[in-house]
Design a protein around this motif. Structure first.
Motif, PDB file in Angstrom:
ATOM      1  N   GLU A  51       0.823  -1.208   0.000  1.00 42.09           N
ATOM      2  CA  GLU A  51       0.000   0.000   0.000  1.00 42.09           C
ATOM      3  C   GLU A  51       0.860   1.262   0.000  1.00 42.09           C
ATOM      4  OE1 GLU A  51      -3.508   2.193   2.671  1.00 42.09           O
ATOM      5  OE2 GLU A  51      -2.609   0.309   3.348  1.00 42.09           O
ATOM      6  N   ARG A  52       1.926   1.251   0.804  1.00 49.73           N
ATOM      7  CA  ARG A  52       2.796   2.424   0.843  1.00 49.73           C
ATOM      8  C   ARG A  52       3.626   2.534  -0.432  1.00 49.73           C
ATOM      9  NH1 ARG A  52       7.216   4.386   5.444  1.00 49.73           N
ATOM     10  NH2 ARG A  52       7.492   6.483   4.560  1.00 49.73           N
ATOM     11  N   ILE A  53       4.079   1.409  -0.966  1.00 50.53           N
ATOM     12  CA  ILE A  53       4.782   1.457  -2.259  1.00 50.53           C
ATOM     13  C   ILE A  53       3.886   2.113  -3.296  1.00 50.53           C
ATOM     14  CG2 ILE A  53       5.683   0.053  -4.160  1.00 50.53           C
ATOM     15  CD1 ILE A  53       6.666  -1.953  -2.069  1.00 50.53           C
ATOM     16  N   GLY A  54       2.613   1.731  -3.322  1.00 49.62           N
ATOM     17  CA  GLY A  54       1.669   2.316  -4.268  1.00 49.62           C
ATOM     18  C   GLY A  54       1.495   3.806  -4.055  1.00 49.62           C
ATOM     19  N   ARG A  55       1.436   4.241  -2.797  1.00 42.46           N
ATOM     20  CA  ARG A  55       1.268   5.676  -2.524  1.00 42.46           C
ATOM     21  C   ARG A  55       2.482   6.466  -3.003  1.00 42.46           C
ATOM     22  NH1 ARG A  55      -0.361   4.124   2.741  1.00 42.46           N
ATOM     23  NH2 ARG A  55       1.466   5.177   3.625  1.00 42.46           N
ATOM     24  N   ILE A  56       3.669   5.901  -2.816  1.00 40.40           N
ATOM     25  CA  ILE A  56       4.881   6.597  -3.269  1.00 40.40           C
ATOM     26  C   ILE A  56       4.897   6.683  -4.794  1.00 40.40           C
ATOM     27  CG2 ILE A  56       7.404   6.437  -3.394  1.00 40.40           C
ATOM     28  CD1 ILE A  56       7.308   5.221  -0.555  1.00 40.40           C
ATOM     29  N   LEU A  57       4.555   5.594  -5.474  1.00 39.29           N
ATOM     30  CA  LEU A  57       4.541   5.608  -6.937  1.00 39.29           C
ATOM     31  C   LEU A  57       3.461   6.550  -7.470  1.00 39.29           C
ATOM     32  CD1 LEU A  57       5.044   1.810  -7.698  1.00 39.29           C
ATOM     33  CD2 LEU A  57       6.744   3.627  -7.870  1.00 39.29           C
ATOM     34  N   ALA A  58       2.357   6.678  -6.738  1.00 37.20           N
ATOM     35  CA  ALA A  58       1.243   7.522  -7.180  1.00 37.20           C
ATOM     36  C   ALA A  58       1.600   9.005  -7.203  1.00 37.20           C
ATOM     37  CB  ALA A  58       0.032   7.304  -6.283  1.00 37.20           C
ATOM     38  N   GLN A  59       2.662   9.391  -6.511  1.00 37.49           N
ATOM     39  CA  GLN A  59       3.060  10.802  -6.517  1.00 37.49           C
ATOM     40  C   GLN A  59       3.603  11.241  -7.870  1.00 37.49           C
ATOM     41  OE1 GLN A  59       5.367  12.063  -2.970  1.00 37.49           O
ATOM     42  NE2 GLN A  59       4.869  10.049  -2.110  1.00 37.49           N
ATOM     43  N   ASN A  60       3.970  10.252  -8.708  1.00 40.68           N
ATOM     44  CA  ASN A  60       4.420  10.538 -10.081  1.00 40.68           C
ATOM     45  C   ASN A  60       5.613  11.495 -10.119  1.00 40.68           C
ATOM     46  OD1 ASN A  60       4.048   9.921 -12.831  1.00 40.68           O
ATOM     47  ND2 ASN A  60       3.037  11.881 -13.195  1.00 40.68           N
ATOM     48  N   LEU A  61       6.514  11.326  -9.178  1.00 33.95           N
ATOM     49  CA  LEU A  61       7.736  12.117  -9.161  1.00 33.95           C
ATOM     50  C   LEU A  61       8.738  11.534 -10.149  1.00 33.95           C
ATOM     51  CD1 LEU A  61       8.045  12.448  -5.282  1.00 33.95           C
ATOM     52  CD2 LEU A  61       7.338  14.246  -6.885  1.00 33.95           C
ATOM     53  N   PRO A  62       9.791  12.253 -10.491  1.00 29.02           N
ATOM     54  CA  PRO A  62      10.825  11.684 -11.368  1.00 29.02           C
ATOM     55  C   PRO A  62      11.356  10.382 -10.783  1.00 29.02           C
ATOM     56  CG  PRO A  62      11.159  14.043 -11.135  1.00 29.02           C
ATOM     57  CD  PRO A  62      10.068  13.676 -10.160  1.00 29.02           C
ATOM     58  N   PRO A  63      11.738   9.431 -11.642  1.00 30.58           N
ATOM     59  CA  PRO A  63      12.181   8.126 -11.142  1.00 30.58           C
ATOM     60  C   PRO A  63      13.269   8.196 -10.074  1.00 30.58           C
ATOM     61  CG  PRO A  63      11.799   7.993 -13.491  1.00 30.58           C
ATOM     62  CD  PRO A  63      11.628   9.444 -13.123  1.00 30.58           C
ATOM     63  N   ALA A  64      14.233   9.095 -10.207  1.00 30.11           N
ATOM     64  CA  ALA A  64      15.308   9.169  -9.214  1.00 30.11           C
ATOM     65  C   ALA A  64      14.760   9.541  -7.837  1.00 30.11           C
ATOM     66  CB  ALA A  64      16.367  10.168  -9.651  1.00 30.11           C
ATOM     67  N   GLU A  65      13.831  10.499  -7.799  1.00 36.58           N
ATOM     68  CA  GLU A  65      13.236  10.888  -6.524  1.00 36.58           C
ATOM     69  C   GLU A  65      12.388   9.758  -5.955  1.00 36.58           C
ATOM     70  OE1 GLU A  65      11.472  14.792  -6.068  1.00 36.58           O
ATOM     71  OE2 GLU A  65      12.372  15.407  -7.959  1.00 36.58           O
ATOM     72  N   THR A  66      11.632   9.081  -6.818  1.00 37.84           N
ATOM     73  CA  THR A  66      10.766   7.998  -6.361  1.00 37.84           C
ATOM     74  C   THR A  66      11.587   6.872  -5.751  1.00 37.84           C
ATOM     75  OG1 THR A  66       9.144   8.540  -8.067  1.00 37.84           O
ATOM     76  CG2 THR A  66       8.985   6.369  -7.066  1.00 37.84           C
ATOM     77  N   VAL A  67      12.665   6.467  -6.418  1.00 41.65           N
ATOM     78  CA  VAL A  67      13.532   5.418  -5.879  1.00 41.65           C
ATOM     79  C   VAL A  67      14.122   5.857  -4.542  1.00 41.65           C
ATOM     80  CG1 VAL A  67      15.701   4.169  -6.241  1.00 41.65           C
ATOM     81  CG2 VAL A  67      14.024   4.330  -8.096  1.00 41.65           C
ATOM     82  N   GLY A  68      14.502   7.120  -4.447  1.00 40.40           N
ATOM     83  CA  GLY A  68      15.032   7.636  -3.185  1.00 40.40           C
ATOM     84  C   GLY A  68      14.024   7.521  -2.055  1.00 40.40           C
ATOM     85  N   TYR A  69      12.757   7.851  -2.335  1.00 35.99           N
ATOM     86  CA  TYR A  69      11.712   7.738  -1.320  1.00 35.99           C
ATOM     87  C   TYR A  69      11.449   6.279  -0.936  1.00 35.99           C
ATOM     88  CZ  TYR A  69      10.355  12.669  -1.312  1.00 35.99           C
ATOM     89  OH  TYR A  69      10.335  14.032  -1.147  1.00 35.99           O
ATOM     90  N   LEU A  70      11.486   5.381  -1.922  1.00 32.45           N
ATOM     91  CA  LEU A  70      11.268   3.961  -1.629  1.00 32.45           C
ATOM     92  C   LEU A  70      12.364   3.421  -0.718  1.00 32.45           C
ATOM     93  CD1 LEU A  70      10.222   2.752  -5.200  1.00 32.45           C
ATOM     94  CD2 LEU A  70       8.739   2.818  -3.181  1.00 32.45           C
ATOM     95  N   ILE A  71      13.616   3.734  -1.021  1.00 35.39           N
ATOM     96  CA  ILE A  71      14.727   3.267  -0.190  1.00 35.39           C
ATOM     97  C   ILE A  71      14.652   3.891   1.200  1.00 35.39           C
ATOM     98  CG2 ILE A  71      17.239   3.368   0.092  1.00 35.39           C
ATOM     99  CD1 ILE A  71      17.450   2.964  -2.955  1.00 35.39           C
TER     100      ILE A  71
END
Length: 238
Positions: A199-219
């Motif tokens: 669910e949280r992975i989905g919320r982070i991906l839903a922000q539609n940020l640039p891939p580098a920022e998204t990967v940073g948030y996931l890690i």
């Protein structure tokens, strides 16, 4: 298409037994993969790197070979290379690695998975897991003995039932998935999905940020939850 990949040791491991690949094939197809090695005496690191090198060798020499055949040939070569390395060095006996690999060709992705690394697709319908874990707890969930929530904290949740370097028969079958503009394809090791709920992975991906920022948030999310394992993520945005 835009993509970004990164690997982090997490907060509890001294080394990093994960690795990843991104490569453009000679005919313009795109190849991505994550590996999570296991085995004592640096065996996990060696297994992951050996498998990655084998996959890359196959992809560099690929011509017009069909995607599923190409992935099958790569994983077969990687399995043999790990077994040969372990035979030459008894300290590496029993080493192996997971792999989640994808070849993107136009509007589709052919995905191969062995072990408990994963591929997710995020699109108009939300987050969807594309791969099945080869793990002890996944078998318990499928049999109705465990719920998915219970599987996340089970003491044997890291026990996998298949690994590259220990393939002895059985199906190794890639699967094809359709991709649409705006979709995100995430490949990751269990250092991410084992620490961060879908669910949280989905919320982070839903922000539609640039891939580098998204990967940073996931890690960062995995580390915020304890960072118990190495964390690797490859994110491809169509």
């Amino acid at each position: 298409m835009h993509f970004f990949a990164n690997s982090d040791p997490g907060l509890c491991r001294l080394g990093n037994e994960d690795t990843y690949l991104s490569h453009t094939l000679p005919d313009g197809r795109f190849f991505f993969a994550v590996f999570d090695g296991m085995g004592g005496a640096r065996g996990g690191e060696v297994a992951a790197r050996t498998a990655a090198d084998s996959f890359l060798d196959v992809m560099r020499g690929a011509a017009q070979e069909e995607n599923t055949a190409l992935l099958y040939r790569a994983v077969t070569r990687a399995d043999l290379a790990i077994k040969e390395a372990a035979t030459k060095n008894p300290a590496l006996a029993g080493m192996g690695t997971t792999v989640t690999a994808a070849i993107l060709d136009g509007g589709s992705a052919d995905i191969l998975n062995i072990g408990d690394s994963r591929a997710y697709l995020f699109g108009a319908g939300g987050l969807r897991r594309l791969t099945r874990d080869d793990s002890y707890v996944e078998m318990l969930v499928e049999s109705g003995i465990l719920t998915p929530d219970a599987a996340r904290i089970h003491p044997r949740r890291h026990v996998i039932t298949r690994a590259v370097g220990a393939l002895d028969g059985g199906a190794v079958t890639p699967h094809r998935f359709r991709l649409f503009p705006g979709d995100s394809l995430l490949l990751c090791t269990d250092g991410l999905h084992g620490m961060v709920e879908d669910e949280r992975i989905g919320r982070i991906l839903a922000q539609n940020l640039p891939p580098a920022e998204t990967v940073g948030y996931l890690i960062a999310a995995a580390n915020e939850n304890g960072g118990e394992d190495n964390i690797t993520a490859v994110l491809i945005r169509m």
